[in-house]
Design an enzyme around this catalytic site. Structure first.
Site, PDB file in Angstrom:
ATOM      1  N   LYS A 194       4.924 -27.564  -1.252  1.00  0.00           N
ATOM      2  CA  LYS A 194       3.837 -28.455  -0.833  1.00  0.00           C
ATOM      3  C   LYS A 194       3.832 -29.748  -1.643  1.00  0.00           C
ATOM      4  CE  LYS A 194       1.227 -27.632  -4.605  1.00  0.00           C
ATOM      5  NZ  LYS A 194       0.515 -28.590  -5.471  1.00  0.00           N
ATOM      6  N   THR A 251      -3.355 -31.115  -1.929  1.00  0.00           N
ATOM      7  CA  THR A 251      -2.488 -32.094  -2.587  1.00  0.00           C
ATOM      8  C   THR A 251      -2.166 -33.286  -1.696  1.00  0.00           C
ATOM      9  OG1 THR A 251      -0.568 -30.763  -1.946  1.00  0.00           O
ATOM     10  CG2 THR A 251      -1.407 -30.456  -4.168  1.00  0.00           C
TER      11      THR A 251
END
Length: 336
Positions: A194, A251
Site C-alpha cells: 500500500k 495512506t
C-alpha cells in the site's frame, strides 16, 4: 492492567512508530524497554521523557524506559516487538539472535519486504530466529494518533492462534482494538504494497487531478495488491480488511502519510532524494516500489500503477508521463 510475571516487553526501534507502540504498551501497565541504535537520540528520550523529534508533546508513561544497550533492552523480555525500517529488519533480527536466552515471541510492526531478496519479513525472521512464535501488527495507523490515544484498530497475524491472541491482549486498550488473523502472508503484503500506491495518490493529487482520480487509484491499487498477495499465498478477505483496504485508504488520503507526501513532492518536481530530505523520516514506499516491481516481474503479476511509481522513482520518468502511460493502457473489463 497488571504487569505479567514482572516481565518486560522490548520494543526495538525508537522512531515515531516504535515510540508510539511503547507508549501504548506501557500505558497499558506493562514495563517497556524502548531501544534505539543512536545514543544521542536515546539520551534525549531519557532526558526529556518524550520523543520531541517525532512525537512532541506526548509524555512517556512511568513504565517506559529508553535503553541504548541492546542486551539490556532484551533482558527479561517476554515479548519482543520490532519497529525498525524494513531495510534494517534483517540486521536487528541477526543481532538479537545470540542475545536471547529464553524463548520470547517475536512480533514486528514493520511494513515492507527484505531489500534485494524480496522476502517477506516472516521469512527473514524464520531464518534468523528459528523456532520462535512469529507475529506481525499491521493496519491503518498513524503513530501520532496512536501516541495521543485516538481510536485505532489493527490486525495481528501470527503463526499460532495463541500468539496472535497474546499480542492482541497486550495491545488492547479502551481506544485501541486488535483483531487476530492467521494470514501472515496477506497481512504483510497489504502493509508493504500500500505504501507504493500512496506515492501514486500523492503524485496524482500533487498534479491536481482531483478526487475522482484518487478514488480510481485506490480502487485499482487494491486490485493490484490483491493480485500480488494471492500469488504469494495470501487470502482475498485479508485485503478487504484493516491490513489491506483500511491501510490503503489511510495512506492515500491523509498528509500524515510520508508516502503520500513523497508523491506530492515528486509532483512538484523534486527529485527522490530531495523529497526524502524534505520529509526527514524513512519513506517505506521508496524501498517497497523496487521490491513490489521485482516481485510482479518474477511472478508475472500485472501491477501497472506500481510499475509507473517504480519508473518515476528509479528511471527518471516524469510524473505526468506516468499518468499518461496509465491512461493509454488498452480498454479491459474491470474484473481483469
Amino acid at each position: 492492567m497488571d504487569e505479567p510475571n514482572n516481565s518486560t516487553i522490548a520494543v526495538l526501534g525508537a522512531g515515531s512508530w516504535g515510540t508510539a507502540l511503547a507508549i501504548l504498551l506501557s500505558g497499558n501497565g506493562y514495563r517497556v524497554s524502548l531501544w534505539g541504535h543512536l545514543q544521542e537520540e536515546i539520551e534525549a528520550l531519557i532526558r526529556d521523557r518524550e520523543n520531541k523529534q517525532y512525537l512532541p508533546g506526548v509524555g512517556f508513561p512511568p513504565l517506559l524506559h529508553p535503553e541504548i544497550e541492546l542486551h539490556k533492552a532484551l533482558h527479561g523480555a517476554s515479548e519482543i516487538l520490532i519497529a525498525v525500517p524494513s531495510h534494517a529488519f534483517q540486521s536487528v533480527a541477526s543481532n538479537i539472535a545470540p542475545l536471547l536466552q529464553a524463548q520470547p515471541g517475536i512480533t514486528w510492526a514493520t511494513k515492507g519486504f527484505e531489500p534485494e531478496t524480496q522476502q517477506l519479513l516472516s521469512e527473514v525472521a524464520a531464518e534468523r530466529l528459528p523456532g520462535r512464535e512469529l507475529a506481525v501488527v499491521s493496519g491503518p495507523t498513524f503513530a501520532g494518533e496512536v501516541a495521543r490515544g485516538l481510536p485505532t484498530a489493527v490486525t495481528v497475524a501470527a503463526t499460532t492462534t495463541e500468539h496472535a491472541e497474546r499480542i492482541a491482549e497486550l495491545l488492547h486498550a479502551p481506544w485501541f482494538r486488535a483483531y487476530t488473523s492467521d494470514d501472515l502472508v496477506g497481512v504483510q503484503v497489504g502493509g508493504a504494497s500500500k505504501n507504493v500506491l500512496a506515492i501514486a495518490a500523492g503524485i496524482a493529487d500533487g498534479l491536481g487531478f482531483g478526487a475522482n482520480t484518487r478514488a480510481a487509484l485506490i480502487t485499482r491499487g487494491l486490485t493490484e495488491i490483491m493480485r500480488l498477495g494471492l500469488k504469494l499465498g495470501g487470502r482475498q478477505e485479508t485485503f478487504m480488511g484493516l491490513a489491506g483496504l483500511g491501510d490503503l485508504v489511510l495512506t492515500c488520503t491523509d498528509n500524515q502519510s510520508r508516502n503520500r507526501r513523497m508523491g506530492l513532492a515528486l509532483a512538484e518536481g523534486l527529485s527522490m532524494e530531495k523529497a526524502r530530505l524534505s520529509i526527514g523520516q524513512e519513506v517505506e514506499g521508496v524501498h517497497a516500489a523496487q521490491e513490489v516491481y521485482a516481485l510482479s516481474q518474477r511472478h508475472g503479476v500485472e501491477m501497472p500503477i506500481s510499475e509507473q511509481v517504480y519508473r518515476v522513482l528509479y528511471e527518471g520518468l516524469a510524473p505526468k508521463e506516468a499518468v499518461h502511460n496509465l491512461l493509454e493502457r488498452r480498454q479491459k473489463a474491470e474484473g481483469l
